[in-house]
Design an enzyme around this catalytic site. Structure first.
Site, PDB file in Angstrom:
ATOM      1  N   GLU A 164      69.768 -24.715  54.097  1.00 18.06           N
ATOM      2  CA  GLU A 164      69.940 -26.114  54.493  1.00 18.06           C
ATOM      3  C   GLU A 164      68.605 -26.764  54.872  1.00 18.06           C
ATOM      4  O   GLU A 164      68.441 -27.282  55.971  1.00 18.06           O
ATOM      5  CB  GLU A 164      70.967 -26.219  55.630  1.00 18.06           C
ATOM      6  CG  GLU A 164      72.330 -25.679  55.204  1.00 18.06           C
ATOM      7  CD  GLU A 164      73.433 -25.870  56.234  1.00 18.06           C
ATOM      8  OE1 GLU A 164      73.140 -25.912  57.431  1.00 18.06           O
ATOM      9  OE2 GLU A 164      74.610 -25.973  55.816  1.00 18.06           O
ATOM     10  N   ASP A 176      82.028 -21.476  55.321  1.00 16.37           N
ATOM     11  CA  ASP A 176      81.474 -21.958  56.582  1.00 16.37           C
ATOM     12  C   ASP A 176      82.540 -22.259  57.629  1.00 16.37           C
ATOM     13  O   ASP A 176      82.864 -23.418  57.851  1.00 16.37           O
ATOM     14  CB  ASP A 176      80.643 -23.222  56.307  1.00 16.37           C
ATOM     15  CG  ASP A 176      79.801 -23.622  57.508  1.00 16.37           C
ATOM     16  OD1 ASP A 176      79.694 -22.821  58.442  1.00 16.37           O
ATOM     17  OD2 ASP A 176      79.251 -24.740  57.481  1.00 16.37           O
ATOM     18  N   GLU A 191      83.781 -26.656  65.419  1.00 16.31           N
ATOM     19  CA  GLU A 191      83.279 -27.643  64.470  1.00 16.31           C
ATOM     20  C   GLU A 191      84.349 -28.093  63.475  1.00 16.31           C
ATOM     21  O   GLU A 191      84.597 -29.285  63.308  1.00 16.31           O
ATOM     22  CB  GLU A 191      82.071 -27.062  63.707  1.00 16.31           C
ATOM     23  CG  GLU A 191      81.558 -27.984  62.614  1.00 16.31           C
ATOM     24  CD  GLU A 191      80.353 -27.437  61.870  1.00 16.31           C
ATOM     25  OE1 GLU A 191      79.878 -26.335  62.200  1.00 16.31           O
ATOM     26  OE2 GLU A 191      79.879 -28.123  60.953  1.00 16.31           O
TER      27      GLU A 191
END
Ligand code: GCW
Length: 668
Positions: free
Chosen positions: A274, A353, A381
């Site tokens: 990332e 993820d 998240e």
């Protein structure tokens, strides 16, 4: 509305005070006794009519703590440096361990039993942790923000500096060590400019202060580092791991760190991931990069945690030949055996993820000669952001119990990460934590249970889930009537499945709003570069990861790969993770995929309404602040669930044109 900081499993007051005195003897000269003394005064003392602590056995004490050596006792079976034994003998209770940290954990066990009302002489235990590392990772930035944080500002940083709030840090250290966590990183794995300087003289005194404080609670402090530091703070023009100047620079840096922090744990690195820099920029491998850093840490006993979250985040959605799920395995399995022995690969539990449901990472089990830990996400998240209740230990337990067949049948993830099934290459568990400066630590008070459960499972992955949930509720809400605690536990226990049912179906994931990741957006990621697609069309949906598709299934040991390959044996809940199927495909449950989508989304909303009804039914028995706190969250959760239900159902109704069998409202 938040409840007050006192309200957590460690600090609640007793509902029925005990009638005896506590006369505690700390025998020997363990530095850990200062910590135990403080814990005793702050927490245990509340439960006794009177408490006295002496530093030798006066003969009058009813609880005695010391190492086998200091007590002159013959040691019991080897429980290692963190294990302990608690037993009663001659009418007194003994908490004994090989080493200091064992004494600390033994004392916490004692405290737990005291809270739960166990008679003193009936306390008995023989414990040792299954995992070497029981770590947490903070994603905190020095400006005080927390990446994926849902519990307020950072505990450690504010305004570009350290908060240095000793009381708060001690309470936090207690919270973590009370559930057996023994290591932590304090800064984000995305190491920005300011945080890159944490390893320099500018900040080392602050880091050292924190490290020393945490060490008093058996917690080893690590830092996340920027792989390009030799350039960004060292003034070199390269970070090539094979350049001597780079290796020398890191050696000097590490020497300086250990000069001020002898207990320093080491580094965590997110490289080539990332947009973070890494060895790929220099045509080097991850082993080259990791080994160079590990070599610098080695003389001091330091460890290097190297994350395997490496994938192409600039994928073209038109490109059907790349499957992000393959990435971690494709990058790291070929390097098995190439890493230094103080490198620990950090593997996310799933190949994508931290979705509410995904397959277990096939890299766990594929590494036979490389140390590794599993990485979980306690911070919610993708699972409701501490607004929606989503108690995650049931998800983690499923992952830990998963049979990888890596060394034949019965090679569970728990056995691998603990090192039991691979000669010690498994080094334990780490997890992105969910805490912040909110008074209740975790935003939603119920989310404290995720931290509690993580610690319990990291200590003992075989522990009964129900016992963990009950124990958390009994310790956190001792003042509530038993039936109220029962309600809380039953809400917690089904909350993950409820969350799954009103969000993205059958393991497909990713139908979230891009960026912040809360709430539905069916096509939010469909044409993005992140490699996260569901491929819905008028006939069907799902990602083909079979041999005819991306062949991701072949990364699993047999017969696991074949079980996923085969439509008849692929578990329903992961069907769309592995297969692209028509809406009319019949699940093993007997329902069609489309009917399952409708049913689970309608049902999920009803379940949230049932949570609210149950909470309301206890209104009179709940303190106003707690009632309100949870009620406000539930209302937001219900609104979220309704939005998910309607967007997902409408989307798939429009795509498929198939009516709901039960004729419920689907917006056209
Ligand atoms: O899940 C993603 C998050 C990023 C995070 C990244 C990672 C810290 O959305 O916020 O970056 O994973 O694990 O590195």
């Amino acid at each position: 509305v938040t409840t007050d900081r006192e309200a957590c499993w460690l600090t609640t007051e007793s509902s029925k005070p005990r009638t005896e005195k506590l006369l505690l003897s700390l025998v020997g000269d363990a530095p850990m006794f200062a910590t135990i003394r403080r814990l005793c005064q702050n927490h245990a003392a509340k439960f006794f009519v009177e408490t006295a602590i002496t530093d030798r056995d006066t003969g009058k004490s009813n609880v005695i703590i010391g190492t086998w050596t200091s007590l002159g006792k013959e040691s019991t079976p080897n429980l290692g440096s963190e294990g302990y034994t608690i037993f009663s003998e001659e009418g007194r209770l003994w908490i004994v361990a090989e080493e200091e940290r064992g004494l600390l954990y033994g004392f916490y066990h004692f405290l737990k039993e005291i809270q739960l009302g166990t008679p003193l002489l009936e306390i008995s235990a023989q414990e040792k942790p299954a995992n070497v590392f029981r770590m947490i990772n903070h994603w905190d930035n020095m400006d005080g923000s927390v990446e994926r944080g849902y519990a307020g500002r950072s505990l450690f940083f504010e305004g570009g500096s350290f908060t240095k709030d000793e009381d708060c840090m001690r309470s936090y250290a207690e919270l973590l060590s009370s559930v057996g966590i023994n290591a932590l990183t304090i800064n984000n794995v995305n190491v920005h400019e300011q945080e890159s300087a944490l390893i320099t003289n500018r900040w080392l005194p602050e880091v050292a202060w924190l490290a020393k404080l945490f060490q008093e609670y058996g917690l080893t402090l690590f830092l996340s580092i920027n792989y390009a530091s030799p350039i960004t703070i060292g003034g070199l023009d390269t970070a090539d791991p094979l350049e001597t100047s780079v290796a020398d620079w890191w050696e000097r840096q590490v020497e300086r760190i250990y000069g001020s922090i002898p207990s320093f744990g080491g580094f965590v690195v997110k490289a080539d991931s990332e947009h973070r820099p890494g060895p790929f920029s220099y045509g080097r491998t991850h082993a080259d990069g990791a080994n160079m850093l590990a070599k610098a840490l080695k003389p001091y006993g330091g460890h290097l945690f190297w994350r395997c979250f490496v994938y192409d985040c600039l994928q073209d959605w038109r490109d059907r030949s790349t499957d992000r799920a393959r990435a971690a395995y494709d990058h790291f399995a070929p390097l098995d055996g190439a890493f230094a022995d103080n490198v620990i690969l950090q593997i996310k539990s799933g190949p994508m993820d931290f979705q509410v449901r995904e397959a277990v990472s096939p890299l766990i089990g594929a590494l036979k000669q490389t140390k590794h830990v599993i990485e979980l996400q306690i911070t919610q998240e993708y699972t409701g952001q501490q607004i929606d209740v989503c108690y995650l230990p049931p998800q983690w337990k499923e992952i830990l119990d998963f049979d990888t067949h890596a060394n034949g049948k019965d090679t569970t993830v728990a056995d691998l990460v603990s090192g039991r099934a691979n000669g010690g290459f498994g080094q334990g568990m780490t997890a992105v934590v969910n805490t912040g400066r909110d008074e209740n630590w975790t935003g939603h008070s119920f989310a404290q249970a995720n931290l509690y459960g993580y610690g319990q499972l990291a200590w003992n992955p075989k522990r009964c889930l129900h016992a963990i949930a009950e124990e958390w509720a009994d310790r956190t809400y001792p003042y509530l009537p038993k039936n109220v605690r029962k309600t809380i536990v039953s809400i917690q226990e089904c909350s993950w499945i409820v969350y799954e049912s009103y969000t993205s179906p059958l393991g497909i994931g990713w139908m979230v709003n891009p960026g912040h990741h809360y709430g539905p957006n069916v096509n939010g990621y469909e044409f993005s570069p992140w490699g996260t697609y569901h491929f819905s069309d008028r006939n069907g949906l799902g990602v083909d990861r079979t041999r005819k598709g991306s062949n991701y299934v072949s990364q699993y040991a047999e017969p696991v790969g074949s079980r996923y390959e085969n439509l008849q044996t692929c578990p329903d809940e992961l069907l769309l993770f592995f297969h692209h199927v028509p809406y009319t495909h019949v699940l093993t449950s007997g329902k069609t995929v489309i009917q399952h989508i409708y049913d689970s989304h309608f049902d999920g909303v009803e379940q949230v309404k049932a949570f609210i009804a149950a909470w309301e039914s206890h209104k009179q028995e709940l303190p106003e602040a707690l009632y309100q706190h949870v009620r406000v969250k539930f209302d937001a959760q219900l609104a979220n669930a309704v939005e998910w239900r309607d967007q997902v159902n409408t989307y798939y109704y429009r795509m498929s044109g198939i009516e709901d069998k039960h004729g419920r409202t689907i917006y056209r």
